[in-house]
Write a protein that holds these residues in place. Sequence first.
Motif, PDB file in Angstrom:
ATOM      1  N   GLY A   1      -4.186 -15.442  31.807  1.00 27.86           N
ATOM      2  CA  GLY A   1      -4.067 -16.551  30.867  1.00 27.86           C
ATOM      3  C   GLY A   1      -5.059 -17.663  31.137  1.00 27.86           C
ATOM      4  O   GLY A   1      -4.703 -18.844  31.098  1.00 27.86           O
ATOM      5  N   GLN A   2      -6.304 -17.299  31.431  1.00 31.50           N
ATOM      6  CA  GLN A   2      -7.358 -18.292  31.658  1.00 31.50           C
ATOM      7  C   GLN A   2      -7.359 -19.311  30.517  1.00 31.50           C
ATOM      8  O   GLN A   2      -7.332 -18.955  29.350  1.00 31.50           O
ATOM      9  N   ALA A   3      -7.333 -20.612  30.866  1.00 27.91           N
ATOM     10  CA  ALA A   3      -6.995 -21.645  29.892  1.00 27.91           C
ATOM     11  C   ALA A   3      -8.139 -22.077  28.994  1.00 27.91           C
ATOM     12  O   ALA A   3      -7.944 -22.905  28.112  1.00 27.91           O
ATOM     13  N   SER A   4      -9.336 -21.527  29.199  1.00 21.23           N
ATOM     14  CA  SER A   4     -10.444 -21.815  28.290  1.00 21.23           C
ATOM     15  C   SER A   4     -10.546 -20.802  27.165  1.00 21.23           C
ATOM     16  O   SER A   4     -10.893 -21.163  26.034  1.00 21.23           O
ATOM     17  N   ALA A   5     -10.283 -19.536  27.467  1.00 21.41           N
ATOM     18  CA  ALA A   5     -10.524 -18.493  26.471  1.00 21.41           C
ATOM     19  C   ALA A   5      -9.627 -17.282  26.623  1.00 21.41           C
ATOM     20  O   ALA A   5      -9.806 -16.309  25.896  1.00 21.41           O
ATOM     21  N   GLY A   6      -8.647 -17.317  27.517  1.00 24.08           N
ATOM     22  CA  GLY A   6      -7.860 -16.132  27.826  1.00 24.08           C
ATOM     23  C   GLY A   6      -6.517 -16.036  27.142  1.00 24.08           C
ATOM     24  O   GLY A   6      -5.711 -15.167  27.493  1.00 24.08           O
TER      25      GLY A   6
END
Length: 377
Positions: free
Chosen positions: A252-257
């Motif tokens: 859940g990477q918060a920039s693009a995930g």
Amino acid sequence: MTVHGTVTTGFEEVRKEFAAFLARERQAPGAQLVVRRGSEQVVDLWSDGVAGESLMGVFSSTKGAAYLVTALLVQDGVIDLDRTVASYWPSFAAEGKGSITVRELLSHRAGLIGLDAGFTAQEIADDRTIAARLAGQRPFWQPGRFFGYHGLVIGALVGEVVLRATGQTLQQLYRERIRDPYDLDMWLGLPESEEPRFLSTLPMLPTPEQAADVTAAEHSPYSLGGIAFNEHAPGNSQPHEFPNSRPARAAGQASAGGIGSARGLAGMYAAAVFGVNGRKPFLERDTVAEFARIHSQGTDLVSGRQQTFGLGFHTFTTRFQSIGAGAFGHTGAAGSLALADPRQGFAYAYTRRRYAFPGGAAPENERLLWSVVRALA
């Protein structure tokens, strides 16, 4: 191509515009469109190739979730926009970054768009690793003086401030304070149990133009744009591949995930501004106004294009003439667009499975938005 789903009486033109777009497409994009008038869902449409409940990679539309968590913490008094980032995260002060404020970071003015050497595929999927490596990186321009889109790293940078201020990750706070209470189908960290709804759409796909390699790159891999999108890193993968990795979806990477649906994205913005499912909005009007207020405007050093940013969010009044002043949200590289327009009283979300060419909010959003605004009027 068949249009599926429903619209409330008065929104038939939106369905017609969605159908007209699909008829013009050379290949099926697998698109979803959801509109909420206040808290009420009035448009819920999808095309062949996906279902209404299908989950897709939403790329940079993910950033909206990160900024909404940050706005909540500012509203609570936990994060002060005008304190330095280093006051929360001391190691960030290295290489002349000690005076950068949270406000400047959110406004894409920190100059910390990437690493000199780039990130590996494993690193770019992990916010904590991104933050740790960027703490020692020299800014690419004088912080505060210029701005440029921190496309792959802003979620990690803001998330580290959130973690240092609260002891919880941005992903945990999003789940506890936004996703779960409002029952939203937008995920920062997709659990194994939800995987079938992503896999049912098959992988995210390139555009025919990308697959045929019709156009040359707009910039060198070593330009600001190349560095910001990690194009200079050895073994760098194509952008559309990012959500096709199970580890990236799980993190859940918060920039693009982020992984979600149009229902989830529209519900997220409606929950922030109008409230949904009988619950009050989680942001106060003053908080919304502050985060939607333009903080950076002019030539973006990364893209070389004219851009406007609020606190993290895109502001749209110079990009989409149908949008009201004070609207805020975010685009995603595959063509997605999600936003709230407080003055005109709606939340909007559009997602697609096939990457829009050349990336960013797909061009059909302009006509779709106009059809929504006419229906509201």
